[in-house]
Design a protein around this motif. Sequence first.
Motif, PDB file in Angstrom:
ATOM      1  N   ALA A 216      19.064  -4.706  12.867  1.00 13.68           N
ATOM      2  CA  ALA A 216      18.706  -3.646  11.923  1.00 13.68           C
ATOM      3  C   ALA A 216      18.820  -4.141  10.483  1.00 13.68           C
ATOM      4  O   ALA A 216      17.993  -3.798   9.631  1.00 13.68           O
ATOM      5  CB  ALA A 216      19.592  -2.420  12.147  1.00 13.68           C
ATOM      6  N   VAL A 217      19.814  -4.959  10.211  1.00 10.98           N
ATOM      7  CA  VAL A 217      19.973  -5.538   8.867  1.00 10.98           C
ATOM      8  C   VAL A 217      18.790  -6.433   8.549  1.00 10.98           C
ATOM      9  O   VAL A 217      18.218  -6.369   7.452  1.00 10.98           O
ATOM     10  CB  VAL A 217      21.308  -6.313   8.760  1.00 10.98           C
ATOM     11  CG1 VAL A 217      21.400  -7.037   7.418  1.00 10.98           C
ATOM     12  CG2 VAL A 217      22.493  -5.370   8.957  1.00 10.98           C
ATOM     13  N   VAL A 218      18.387  -7.255   9.499  1.00 12.15           N
ATOM     14  CA  VAL A 218      17.236  -8.140   9.305  1.00 12.15           C
ATOM     15  C   VAL A 218      15.972  -7.318   9.089  1.00 12.15           C
ATOM     16  O   VAL A 218      15.175  -7.610   8.191  1.00 12.15           O
ATOM     17  CB  VAL A 218      17.088  -9.103  10.505  1.00 12.15           C
ATOM     18  CG1 VAL A 218      15.756  -9.841  10.456  1.00 12.15           C
ATOM     19  CG2 VAL A 218      18.254 -10.082  10.541  1.00 12.15           C
ATOM     20  N   LEU A 219      15.789  -6.279   9.875  1.00 10.92           N
ATOM     21  CA  LEU A 219      14.601  -5.431   9.732  1.00 10.92           C
ATOM     22  C   LEU A 219      14.544  -4.794   8.349  1.00 10.92           C
ATOM     23  O   LEU A 219      13.484  -4.765   7.715  1.00 10.92           O
ATOM     24  CB  LEU A 219      14.580  -4.366  10.826  1.00 10.92           C
ATOM     25  CG  LEU A 219      14.427  -4.901  12.255  1.00 10.92           C
ATOM     26  CD1 LEU A 219      14.639  -3.787  13.276  1.00 10.92           C
ATOM     27  CD2 LEU A 219      13.075  -5.563  12.453  1.00 10.92           C
ATOM     28  N   ALA A 220      15.682  -4.315   7.863  1.00  7.94           N
ATOM     29  CA  ALA A 220      15.724  -3.753   6.502  1.00  7.94           C
ATOM     30  C   ALA A 220      15.370  -4.837   5.486  1.00  7.94           C
ATOM     31  O   ALA A 220      14.623  -4.585   4.535  1.00  7.94           O
ATOM     32  CB  ALA A 220      17.096  -3.163   6.219  1.00  7.94           C
ATOM     33  N   GLY A 221      15.867  -6.049   5.702  1.00  9.70           N
ATOM     34  CA  GLY A 221      15.561  -7.157   4.808  1.00  9.70           C
ATOM     35  C   GLY A 221      14.106  -7.572   4.839  1.00  9.70           C
ATOM     36  O   GLY A 221      13.579  -8.095   3.859  1.00  9.70           O
TER      37      GLY A 221
ATOM     38  N   HIS B 119       0.809  -1.217   0.000  1.00  4.32           N
ATOM     39  CA  HIS B 119       0.000   0.000   0.000  1.00  4.32           C
ATOM     40  C   HIS B 119       0.847   1.275   0.000  1.00  4.32           C
ATOM     41  O   HIS B 119       0.323   2.356   0.282  1.00  4.32           O
ATOM     42  CB  HIS B 119      -0.948  -0.012   1.202  1.00  4.32           C
ATOM     43  CG  HIS B 119      -1.919  -1.146   1.147  1.00  4.32           C
ATOM     44  ND1 HIS B 119      -3.035  -1.143   0.344  1.00  4.32           N
ATOM     45  CD2 HIS B 119      -1.921  -2.354   1.771  1.00  4.32           C
ATOM     46  CE1 HIS B 119      -3.690  -2.281   0.489  1.00  4.32           C
ATOM     47  NE2 HIS B 119      -3.033  -3.036   1.349  1.00  4.32           N
ATOM     48  N   ASP B 120       2.134   1.128  -0.296  1.00  2.00           N
ATOM     49  CA  ASP B 120       3.048   2.281  -0.362  1.00  2.00           C
ATOM     50  C   ASP B 120       2.993   3.116   0.919  1.00  2.00           C
ATOM     51  O   ASP B 120       2.873   4.339   0.878  1.00  2.00           O
ATOM     52  CB  ASP B 120       2.730   3.137  -1.597  1.00  2.00           C
ATOM     53  CG  ASP B 120       3.884   4.052  -1.957  1.00  2.00           C
ATOM     54  OD1 ASP B 120       5.043   3.689  -1.683  1.00  2.00           O
ATOM     55  OD2 ASP B 120       3.626   5.149  -2.492  1.00  2.00           O
ATOM     56  N   MET B 121       3.058   2.421   2.050  1.00  7.80           N
ATOM     57  CA  MET B 121       2.991   3.068   3.356  1.00  7.80           C
ATOM     58  C   MET B 121       4.305   2.818   4.097  1.00  7.80           C
ATOM     59  O   MET B 121       4.744   1.681   4.211  1.00  7.80           O
ATOM     60  CB  MET B 121       1.833   2.487   4.174  1.00  7.80           C
ATOM     61  CG  MET B 121       1.711   3.063   5.574  1.00  7.80           C
ATOM     62  SD  MET B 121       0.622   2.076   6.639  1.00  7.80           S
ATOM     63  CE  MET B 121       1.591   0.572   6.845  1.00  7.80           C
ATOM     64  N   PRO B 122       4.949   3.868   4.596  1.00  9.03           N
ATOM     65  CA  PRO B 122       6.180   3.675   5.361  1.00  9.03           C
ATOM     66  C   PRO B 122       5.935   2.889   6.644  1.00  9.03           C
ATOM     67  O   PRO B 122       4.918   3.058   7.304  1.00  9.03           O
ATOM     68  CB  PRO B 122       6.631   5.102   5.699  1.00  9.03           C
ATOM     69  CG  PRO B 122       5.860   5.998   4.811  1.00  9.03           C
ATOM     70  CD  PRO B 122       4.598   5.281   4.448  1.00  9.03           C
ATOM     71  N   VAL B 123       6.900   2.025   6.960  1.00 12.01           N
ATOM     72  CA  VAL B 123       6.853   1.225   8.178  1.00 12.01           C
ATOM     73  C   VAL B 123       8.170   1.418   8.914  1.00 12.01           C
ATOM     74  O   VAL B 123       9.232   1.085   8.385  1.00 12.01           O
ATOM     75  CB  VAL B 123       6.631  -0.273   7.864  1.00 12.01           C
ATOM     76  CG1 VAL B 123       6.730  -1.109   9.134  1.00 12.01           C
ATOM     77  CG2 VAL B 123       5.290  -0.485   7.178  1.00 12.01           C
ATOM     78  N   GLY B 124       8.076   1.987  10.097  1.00 17.74           N
ATOM     79  CA  GLY B 124       9.272   2.216  10.905  1.00 17.74           C
ATOM     80  C   GLY B 124       9.317   1.281  12.092  1.00 17.74           C
ATOM     81  O   GLY B 124       8.318   0.667  12.464  1.00 17.74           O
TER      82      GLY B 124
ATOM     83  N   THR C 193      11.136   0.434   6.560  1.00 20.35           N
ATOM     84  CA  THR C 193      11.664   1.573   5.802  1.00 20.35           C
ATOM     85  C   THR C 193      12.389   2.608   6.643  1.00 20.35           C
ATOM     86  O   THR C 193      13.075   3.469   6.091  1.00 20.35           O
ATOM     87  CB  THR C 193      10.533   2.261   5.010  1.00 20.35           C
ATOM     88  OG1 THR C 193       9.515   2.686   5.921  1.00 20.35           O
ATOM     89  CG2 THR C 193       9.940   1.321   3.970  1.00 20.35           C
ATOM     90  N   SER C 194      12.249   2.547   7.976  1.00 18.59           N
ATOM     91  CA  SER C 194      12.992   3.480   8.827  1.00 18.59           C
ATOM     92  C   SER C 194      13.213   2.860  10.202  1.00 18.59           C
ATOM     93  O   SER C 194      12.443   2.016  10.645  1.00 18.59           O
ATOM     94  CB  SER C 194      12.278   4.826   8.952  1.00 18.59           C
ATOM     95  OG  SER C 194      11.072   4.683   9.668  1.00 18.59           O
ATOM     96  N   LEU C 195      14.276   3.311  10.846  1.00 26.07           N
ATOM     97  CA  LEU C 195      14.630   2.836  12.181  1.00 26.07           C
ATOM     98  C   LEU C 195      14.798   4.047  13.076  1.00 26.07           C
ATOM     99  O   LEU C 195      15.427   5.025  12.692  1.00 26.07           O
ATOM    100  CB  LEU C 195      15.947   2.051  12.141  1.00 26.07           C
ATOM    101  CG  LEU C 195      15.980   0.836  11.226  1.00 26.07           C
ATOM    102  CD1 LEU C 195      17.414   0.331  11.061  1.00 26.07           C
ATOM    103  CD2 LEU C 195      15.077  -0.255  11.767  1.00 26.07           C
TER     104      LEU C 195
END
Length: 152
Positions: free
Chosen positions: A102-107, A85-90, A111-113
């Motif tokens: 953090a690497v796993v989360l990006a994978g 849905h093209d929605m940022p997820v932090g 989209t933001s930390l």
Amino acid sequence: SEYFVKLGKSKGLKFVGSMAEVPSIALMANEVAEVADFVSIGTNDLTQYTLAADRTLGSVANYQTAWHPAVLRNIKLIADAGKTHDMPVGVCGEAAADPDLAVVLAGLGVTSLSMTPVALDDVRAELAKYTLQEAQEKAKRALAGEFYHPAE
């Protein structure tokens, strides 16, 4: 959540989002992503409620880890809905400040930390070591439980 977003916008807010701190929001992630402008995952609470292990209760507090595959699967459900849905997820909380996680989360598609400034350099340095494809591969391994080590 649609009512909440409409209410926030009626009060003049340009962006209205949701905190994801309970597993039920992962199960409803597509519906939330259809109406919200963003989702911020609070990993400390999400971990506690996913694992039913109160982080303030000493006898089960050691089980508190966002590396648990169930927690990571909840995060992935939310991140996938965000992508669809093209929605940022932090992500905020201790998980965002863990360089390896953090690497796993990006994978997983986060989209933001959000983290304490002290953690920025280590997280930035670790993320720089991986391509997105490598981070996605590490995330697959984490979802399979490869990096999860239950407390003894």
